[in-house]
Write a protein that holds these residues in place. Structure first.
Motif, PDB file in Angstrom:
ATOM      1  N   LYS A  25      49.673  11.895  65.442  1.00  0.00           N
ATOM      2  CA  LYS A  25      49.835  13.350  65.361  1.00  0.00           C
ATOM      3  C   LYS A  25      49.592  14.011  66.701  1.00  0.00           C
ATOM      4  O   LYS A  25      48.700  13.603  67.439  1.00  0.00           O
ATOM      5  N   PRO A  26      50.362  15.052  67.038  1.00  0.00           N
ATOM      6  CA  PRO A  26      50.242  15.695  68.344  1.00  0.00           C
ATOM      7  C   PRO A  26      48.853  16.262  68.605  1.00  0.00           C
ATOM      8  O   PRO A  26      48.209  16.797  67.723  1.00  0.00           O
ATOM      9  N   LYS A  27      48.409  16.137  69.871  1.00  0.00           N
ATOM     10  CA  LYS A  27      47.098  16.645  70.250  1.00  0.00           C
ATOM     11  C   LYS A  27      47.247  17.845  71.178  1.00  0.00           C
ATOM     12  O   LYS A  27      48.325  18.106  71.694  1.00  0.00           O
ATOM     13  N   ASN A  28      46.151  18.519  71.411  1.00  0.00           N
ATOM     14  CA  ASN A  28      46.177  19.692  72.290  1.00  0.00           C
ATOM     15  C   ASN A  28      46.711  19.349  73.667  1.00  0.00           C
ATOM     16  O   ASN A  28      46.435  18.290  74.202  1.00  0.00           O
ATOM     17  N   GLY A  29      47.455  20.292  74.241  1.00  0.00           N
ATOM     18  CA  GLY A  29      47.983  20.074  75.578  1.00  0.00           C
ATOM     19  C   GLY A  29      49.271  19.281  75.570  1.00  0.00           C
ATOM     20  O   GLY A  29      49.793  18.926  76.621  1.00  0.00           O
ATOM     21  N   GLY A  30      49.798  18.993  74.398  1.00  0.00           N
ATOM     22  CA  GLY A  30      51.038  18.235  74.362  1.00  0.00           C
ATOM     23  C   GLY A  30      52.164  19.087  73.803  1.00  0.00           C
ATOM     24  O   GLY A  30      51.963  20.219  73.377  1.00  0.00           O
ATOM     25  N   ILE A  31      53.356  18.528  73.816  1.00  0.00           N
ATOM     26  CA  ILE A  31      54.502  19.228  73.251  1.00  0.00           C
ATOM     27  C   ILE A  31      55.077  18.368  72.139  1.00  0.00           C
ATOM     28  O   ILE A  31      55.338  17.189  72.336  1.00  0.00           O
ATOM     29  N   CYS A  32      55.271  18.968  70.983  1.00  0.00           N
ATOM     30  CA  CYS A  32      55.827  18.226  69.872  1.00  0.00           C
ATOM     31  C   CYS A  32      57.318  18.550  69.770  1.00  0.00           C
ATOM     32  O   CYS A  32      57.678  19.711  69.685  1.00  0.00           O
ATOM     33  N   VAL A  33      58.175  17.533  69.814  1.00  0.00           N
ATOM     34  CA  VAL A  33      59.606  17.788  69.670  1.00  0.00           C
ATOM     35  C   VAL A  33      60.116  17.109  68.406  1.00  0.00           C
ATOM     36  O   VAL A  33      59.671  16.021  68.051  1.00  0.00           O
ATOM     37  N   ALA A  34      61.039  17.783  67.732  1.00  0.00           N
ATOM     38  CA  ALA A  34      61.563  17.238  66.486  1.00  0.00           C
ATOM     39  C   ALA A  34      63.035  17.594  66.362  1.00  0.00           C
ATOM     40  O   ALA A  34      63.512  18.528  67.001  1.00  0.00           O
ATOM     41  N   ASN A  35      63.752  16.849  65.509  1.00  0.00           N
ATOM     42  CA  ASN A  35      65.150  17.204  65.267  1.00  0.00           C
ATOM     43  C   ASN A  35      65.195  18.374  64.277  1.00  0.00           C
ATOM     44  O   ASN A  35      64.329  18.523  63.432  1.00  0.00           O
ATOM     45  N   HIS A  36      66.209  19.203  64.429  1.00  0.00           N
ATOM     46  CA  HIS A  36      66.243  20.474  63.710  1.00  0.00           C
ATOM     47  C   HIS A  36      67.334  20.465  62.654  1.00  0.00           C
ATOM     48  O   HIS A  36      68.478  20.146  62.951  1.00  0.00           O
ATOM     49  N   ALA A  92      60.300  12.639  63.876  1.00  0.00           N
ATOM     50  CA  ALA A  92      61.603  12.540  63.221  1.00  0.00           C
ATOM     51  C   ALA A  92      61.476  13.072  61.799  1.00  0.00           C
ATOM     52  O   ALA A  92      60.558  12.704  61.082  1.00  0.00           O
ATOM     53  N   ILE A  93      62.402  13.941  61.409  1.00  0.00           N
ATOM     54  CA  ILE A  93      62.384  14.495  60.051  1.00  0.00           C
ATOM     55  C   ILE A  93      63.683  14.115  59.365  1.00  0.00           C
ATOM     56  O   ILE A  93      64.767  14.383  59.868  1.00  0.00           O
ATOM     57  N   SER A 132      61.018  12.936  54.642  1.00  0.00           N
ATOM     58  CA  SER A 132      60.061  12.043  55.278  1.00  0.00           C
ATOM     59  C   SER A 132      59.855  12.489  56.707  1.00  0.00           C
ATOM     60  O   SER A 132      60.806  12.859  57.391  1.00  0.00           O
ATOM     61  N   VAL A 133      58.611  12.450  57.133  1.00  0.00           N
ATOM     62  CA  VAL A 133      58.282  12.831  58.506  1.00  0.00           C
ATOM     63  C   VAL A 133      57.631  11.637  59.182  1.00  0.00           C
ATOM     64  O   VAL A 133      56.690  11.057  58.655  1.00  0.00           O
TER      65      VAL A 133
END
Lengths: 177, 456
Positions: free
Chosen positions: B237-248, B349-350, B384-385
């Motif tokens: 799971k993403p932590k502080n200071g990072g960027i989370c990218v996902a498909n839309h 990925a979603i 599903s994630v």
């Protein structure tokens, strides 16, 4: 019908036709074709789109759409014998060659003039070749093909030049099912 | 009139009162309280299993019915294409032609048959292309009892029609009001509670409360959509200071991710209800909202994002680099802006299961309200994630290559097709540079590389 396309292929093509028809009026316009990115970046994209539209018309219905695509059905052995009585099928070698001929023949006068050849060549090479060099390529091509000396390529001259080329394979798309 | 009506009226009022109370108590116990604490009774999964059995039965009936009537049952099979495309490149094909023809010695040998290649490719792309089908919803192999996904499944049996009718009653009569109530509760609580937290002084207490409130409200919203989500690899799971990218795929993606973790959102400030929600959310914890005019300024955007990630106390940013909604069968080009910032990227990925409800928002076909209505009157949203391991930009890799690497990882995990095309093609035209590349390639074959290089 001379189209020789199976029922499931027709259903799929209709579904495709419908998804391209953004205006939902049962016919495709040139803009509908240009919305396909792979076609828009094809150097001969405009010529191919033009082949779908009969002279002077701006809309093509599903029948016309299928008729044009039927040229690209592979030539099967059993079909070569079957249709001798009902006239030539659209996907015969001659008709495939005729389709390609019309890509070059811009004004549909059944002759490819030097000018027309130059224009199509320009479409294919973009800005990367000089006018002089392109001109000499065009001249040489016409020289090789022209047998009756009218400085134009007629359909029969076109067919003769390409007699060794495997037109059936190069101008066919493999339909599944 | 008077004396006869009042006892009846009283009785009616009493009955209404009782049913409302029962309704709300059930709602509270079974849905809202679990949402607050993040536990689940498993009711939704049971519901999902039952629905699957019903769908299978329905499909079987249809196939049987079709056989009896000798109809051809239309099976979309969107996984298979209509045609098999030749995979030869321009160079291979033209060399092939020249080999077979008469004069191979000439340098600039043009052949009339060169056009065949472009012609065939053009026709292939008319019949089946990768891009346009990304912008319409995927077709289903079996019918899920929703009229909207009923392409060719005509009336087969009256039992099926009855089932469908029952489905309509349940969905619109029972599920929709329930979901609407929940949605209103969730959004209302979010706005009110975050505004209240905004009055607290900045510090650990505020962050803690803000986290809890956000999670709770998003969980209520998840239940408002009857979303059944399976999270994989939560250790990434993403932590502080990072960027989370996902498909839309749809605006719901945000709710799905934010109900399992806290993120800082990025977006444009809207007016109306959206704007109200945005303004109150930002009181409780720092989200990044841009004015409409600022969105065009790439440097400003990049600066604000990098300032945010440098502050380790701030939450990870959630970004959808595709820039637009895609139909969940493929992943399109990622915009490189978020990959230039230089912080750790956490790919997610979603993947939605289209059998229960089509989650893709086709914004050219229907607007936001219509879309939400469709979502809330579907059976469920099942997805599903996958949280993928974090990635950093390597030495000698530019932002575009990094973006493509992340995109490939997401596509692989989610079972999606990895495309190089830009999602902006949904609305805009393709750039001329691609056509120019093709022309250049052909020219090189025609006259040799030297000539062409000197010209361009």
């Amino acid at each position: 019908k001379k189209l020789n396309i199976s029922h499931s292929q027709i259903t799929r093509l209709y579904s495709r036709f419908h998804s391209l028809d953004k205006g939902e009026n049962g016919a495709l316009s040139r803009e509908d074709f240009q919305r396909i990115p792979e076609l828009a970046i094809n150097p001969l994209g405009d010529r191919i789109i033009n082949a779908f539209f009969p002279e002077g018309e701006d809309q093509v219905n599903f029948r016309g759409f299928m008729r044009t695509l039927a040229h690209f059905r592979p030539v099967e052995d059993n079909e070569k014998n079957k249709d001798l009585t009902s006239g030539e099928p659209l996907n015969s070698r001659t008709n495939k060659l005729h389709f390609a001929f019309q890509l070059y023949d811009l004004d549909r006068d059944d002759k490819i003039s030097r000018d027309e050849l130059l224009q199509v060549l320009r479409m294919m090479v973009g800005v990367n070749i000089s006018d002089e060099q392109l001109g000499s390529i065009a001249d040489r091509t016409i020289q090789e093909a022209d047998t009756n000396g009218d400085m134009c390529i007629s359909f029969s001259e076109f067919t003769k030049v390409l007699e060794k080329v495997d037109v059936e394979q190069k101008m066919s798309i493999r339909f599944l099912h | 009139m008077g004396p006869f009506m009042s006892p009846f009226n009283n009785l009616l009022c009493m009955l209404l009162g009782i049913s409302f109370t029962v309704w709300f108590t059930l709602l509270l116990v079974f849905i809202i309280v679990p949402a607050i604490f993040g536990v689940s009774f498993g009711i939704r999964r049971l519901y999902m299993k039952t629905l699957l059995k019903v769908f299978e039965w329905a499909t079987m009936r249809m196939e049987r019915g079709a056989k009896e009537k000798n109809h051809l049952l239309y099976k979309p099979c969107s996984l298979n294409s209509i045609i098999a495309k030749e995979s030869t490149s321009l160079e291979e094909e033209l060399k092939d032609i020249r080999r077979n023809c008469s004069s191979p010695e000439l340098d600039d040998s043009f052949d009339m048959s060169d056009a065949f290649y472009f012609c065939r490719r053009g026709i292939e792309s008319i019949v089946d292309d990768e891009v346009t089908k990304c912008f319409t919803a995927e077709e289903l192999e079996s019918w899920n009892l929703l009229t909207r996904s009923n392409y060719n499944f005509n009336h087969i049996s009256s039992r099926l029609t009855v089932l469908w009718g029952l489905g309509v009653v349940i969905r619109y009569g029972f599920l929709l009001p329930l979901r609407l109530t929940l949605a209103i509760t969730g959004v209302g609580l979010l706005v009110v509670l975050t505004a209240m937290i905004g009055f607290l002084p900045n510090g650990r207490m505020k962050n803690f409360l803000s986290e809890k409130v956000h999670l709770m409200c998003y969980r209520i919203c998840v239940r408002a959509l009857t979303a059944i989500i399976t999270y994989h690899h939560s250790e990434n799971k993403p932590k502080n200071g990072g960027i989370c990218v996902a498909n839309h795929t749809s605006p719901i993606d945000v709710i799905i991710l934010a109900s399992d973790g806290c993120y800082a959102m990025v977006g444009q400030i809207h007016g109306g209800l959206m704007g109200l929600i945005q303004r109150s959310m930002v009181k409780a914890c720092p989200h990044i909202w841009f004015e409409r005019s600022e969105v065009k300024d790439r440097h400003l955007v990049a600066k604000r994002l990098s300032d945010h990630v440098k502050d380790k106390s701030k939450l990870p940013i959630l970004i959808f680099p595709e820039g637009t909604c895609i139909n969940n069968t493929s992943v399109m080009m990622f915009k490189k802006g978020s990959f230039e910032i230089g912080s750790t990227v956490y790919p997610v990925a979603i993947k939605y299961d289209p059998r229960f409800g089509e989650a893709f928002w086709n914004s050219s076909q229907f607007g936001m309200m219509n879309y939400l209505l469709r979502m809330m009157s579907s059976w469920a949203i099942v997805c599903s994630v996958w949280y993928l391991p974090p990635m950093i930009r390597q030495e000698g890799e530019d932002a575009m290559q990094f973006a493509n690497r992340v995109k490939a990882a997401i596509a692989r995990q989610g079972g999606l097709v990895d495309l190089l095309w830009d999602g902006g093609l949904k609305r805009g035209k393709v750039k001329d540079t691609f056509k120019e590349e093709q022309q250049k390639l052909y020219s090189k074959i025609l006259v040799g590389t030297q000539e062409v290089r000197s010209r361009s």
